[in-house]
Design a protein around this motif. Structure first.
Motif, mmCIF file in Angstrom:
data_model
loop_
_atom_site.group_PDB
_atom_site.id
_atom_site.type_symbol
_atom_site.label_atom_id
_atom_site.label_comp_id
_atom_site.label_asym_id
_atom_site.label_seq_id
_atom_site.Cartn_x
_atom_site.Cartn_y
_atom_site.Cartn_z
ATOM 1 N N ILE A 104 9.992 -15.199 -8.129
ATOM 2 C CA ILE A 104 8.515 -15.560 -7.621
ATOM 3 C C ILE A 104 8.206 -14.821 -6.247
ATOM 4 O O ILE A 104 9.246 -14.522 -5.566
ATOM 5 C CB ILE A 104 8.090 -16.856 -7.385
ATOM 6 C CG1 ILE A 104 8.869 -17.573 -6.344
ATOM 7 C CG2 ILE A 104 8.233 -17.454 -8.872
ATOM 8 C CD1 ILE A 104 8.027 -18.855 -5.851
ATOM 9 N N HIS A 105 6.952 -14.277 -6.088
ATOM 10 C CA HIS A 105 6.547 -13.982 -4.809
ATOM 11 C C HIS A 105 5.232 -14.204 -4.550
ATOM 12 O O HIS A 105 4.312 -14.427 -5.743
ATOM 13 C CB HIS A 105 6.979 -12.637 -4.107
ATOM 14 C CG HIS A 105 6.459 -11.508 -5.051
ATOM 15 N ND1 HIS A 105 7.150 -10.396 -5.451
ATOM 16 C CD2 HIS A 105 5.197 -11.030 -4.931
ATOM 17 C CE1 HIS A 105 6.233 -9.348 -6.121
ATOM 18 N NE2 HIS A 105 5.068 -9.912 -5.751
ATOM 19 N N PHE A 106 4.420 -14.013 -3.427
ATOM 20 C CA PHE A 106 3.179 -14.186 -3.310
ATOM 21 C C PHE A 106 2.529 -12.846 -2.930
ATOM 22 O O PHE A 106 3.291 -12.004 -2.223
ATOM 23 C CB PHE A 106 2.906 -15.260 -2.209
ATOM 24 C CG PHE A 106 3.070 -16.555 -2.749
ATOM 25 C CD1 PHE A 106 2.095 -17.440 -3.188
ATOM 26 C CD2 PHE A 106 4.234 -17.155 -2.282
ATOM 27 C CE1 PHE A 106 2.290 -18.617 -3.730
ATOM 28 C CE2 PHE A 106 4.451 -18.399 -2.812
ATOM 29 C CZ PHE A 106 3.549 -19.310 -3.184
ATOM 30 N N THR A 107 1.135 -12.612 -3.409
ATOM 31 C CA THR A 107 0.570 -11.571 -2.504
ATOM 32 C C THR A 107 -0.754 -12.325 -2.062
ATOM 33 O O THR A 107 -0.914 -13.231 -2.434
ATOM 34 C CB THR A 107 -0.074 -10.415 -3.529
ATOM 35 O OG1 THR A 107 -0.841 -11.212 -4.399
ATOM 36 C CG2 THR A 107 1.207 -9.566 -4.120
ATOM 37 N N GLY A 108 -1.552 -11.584 -0.894
ATOM 38 C CA GLY A 108 -2.409 -12.414 -0.257
ATOM 39 C C GLY A 108 -3.653 -11.258 0.302
ATOM 40 O O GLY A 108 -3.484 -9.991 -0.086
ATOM 41 N N PRO A 109 -4.458 -12.076 1.111
ATOM 42 C CA PRO A 109 -5.590 -11.091 1.703
ATOM 43 C C PRO A 109 -5.035 -9.911 2.289
ATOM 44 O O PRO A 109 -4.017 -9.916 3.067
ATOM 45 C CB PRO A 109 -6.537 -12.234 2.344
ATOM 46 C CG PRO A 109 -6.224 -13.440 1.780
ATOM 47 C CD PRO A 109 -4.745 -13.344 1.188
ATOM 48 N N PRO A 110 -5.891 -8.895 2.320
ATOM 49 C CA PRO A 110 -5.657 -7.721 3.238
ATOM 50 C C PRO A 110 -5.356 -8.294 4.710
ATOM 51 O O PRO A 110 -5.926 -8.993 5.252
ATOM 52 C CB PRO A 110 -6.804 -6.627 3.027
ATOM 53 C CG PRO A 110 -7.455 -7.350 1.754
ATOM 54 C CD PRO A 110 -7.183 -8.616 1.803
ATOM 55 N N SER A 111 -4.358 -7.717 5.442
ATOM 56 C CA SER A 111 -4.146 -7.915 6.730
ATOM 57 C C SER A 111 -3.834 -9.398 7.231
ATOM 58 O O SER A 111 -3.613 -9.430 8.367
ATOM 59 C CB SER A 111 -5.336 -7.515 7.475
ATOM 60 O OG SER A 111 -5.621 -6.058 7.632
ATOM 61 N N SER A 112 -3.568 -10.018 6.394
ATOM 62 C CA SER A 112 -2.965 -11.541 6.419
ATOM 63 C C SER A 112 -1.567 -11.596 6.301
ATOM 64 O O SER A 112 -1.080 -10.391 5.989
ATOM 65 C CB SER A 112 -3.506 -12.447 5.180
ATOM 66 O OG SER A 112 -3.080 -12.160 4.124
ATOM 67 N N THR A 113 -0.839 -12.368 6.888
ATOM 68 C CA THR A 113 0.609 -12.734 6.755
ATOM 69 C C THR A 113 0.853 -13.989 6.365
ATOM 70 O O THR A 113 0.016 -15.076 6.155
ATOM 71 C CB THR A 113 1.393 -12.592 8.174
ATOM 72 O OG1 THR A 113 0.889 -13.539 9.131
ATOM 73 C CG2 THR A 113 0.954 -11.213 8.773
ATOM 74 N N LEU A 114 2.029 -14.350 5.385
ATOM 75 C CA LEU A 114 2.423 -15.490 4.798
ATOM 76 C C LEU A 114 3.933 -15.608 5.370
ATOM 77 O O LEU A 114 4.631 -14.763 4.931
ATOM 78 C CB LEU A 114 2.209 -15.439 3.448
ATOM 79 C CG LEU A 114 2.780 -16.705 2.649
ATOM 80 C CD1 LEU A 114 2.006 -17.851 3.074
ATOM 81 C CD2 LEU A 114 2.802 -16.457 1.149
ATOM 82 N N GLN A 115 4.321 -16.656 5.692
ATOM 83 C CA GLN A 115 5.709 -17.164 5.804
ATOM 84 C C GLN A 115 5.829 -18.409 5.188
ATOM 85 O O GLN A 115 5.033 -19.236 5.434
ATOM 86 C CB GLN A 115 6.050 -17.356 7.267
ATOM 87 C CG GLN A 115 7.531 -17.512 7.499
ATOM 88 C CD GLN A 115 7.983 -17.342 9.051
ATOM 89 O OE1 GLN A 115 7.199 -17.095 9.833
ATOM 90 N NE2 GLN A 115 9.286 -17.262 9.101
#
Length: 148
Positions: free
Chosen positions: A50-61
């Motif tokens: 699995i992995h995530f993608t997200g909104p432009p210029s956001s970060t996810l940890q």
């Protein structure tokens, strides 16, 4: 939005090593807003990646409690590992056959950028896995707005 919550309404099965968007585990995130991520992915069959993608210029940890895919033990629970990840960094977790539901408990922080968008779970089989994997109905994803 203080909190948004999605529950997967039906099972979804994949038999490919090509990452694909989950049909249901996606959730809107506002621009310039930070969130606490809490998810629980129920799966059965083979190993899952699995992995995530997200909104432009956001970060996810984020991190997850996951089973080691290389366990040779008859009890896969003896090889649990926890790691920290960002966007598009894959986590692989072991499966235990189609008759056993497994769970990934996921926690993290989404730091919103200047654009709104969607946080999306993507998944597939790990390289070398041949047994199809099913993400089960009842899997969840929740975002809770953090104080500024």
């Amino acid at each position: 939005m203080q909190q948004a919550f999605v529950v997967k309404p039906s099972d979804e099965t994949v038999s490919s090593t090509t990452m694909q968007d989950d049909d249901h585990l996606l959730i809107a995130a506002a621009a310039n807003t930070n969130y606490w991520l809490d998810a629980y992915v129920i799966y059965s069959g083979g190993d899952i990646r699995i992995h995530f993608t997200g909104p432009p210029s956001s970060t996810l940890q984020w991190n997850a409690m996951a089973l080691n895919t290389s366990s040779t033990s008859s009890n896969p629970f003896d090889t649990i590992h926890i790691k920290s990840y960002g966007y598009a960094t894959d986590l692989a977790s072991g499966g235990w056959g189609s008759s056993h539901d497994m769970g990934l408990s996921i926690r993290g922080v989404l730091r919103g950028g200047p654009s709104a968008g969607t946080l999306l779970l993507r998944w597939a089989l790990p390289s070398g896995e041949s047994q199809a994997v099913t993400v089960r109905a009842g899997s969840t994803i929740r975002l809770t707005k953090l104080p500024s």
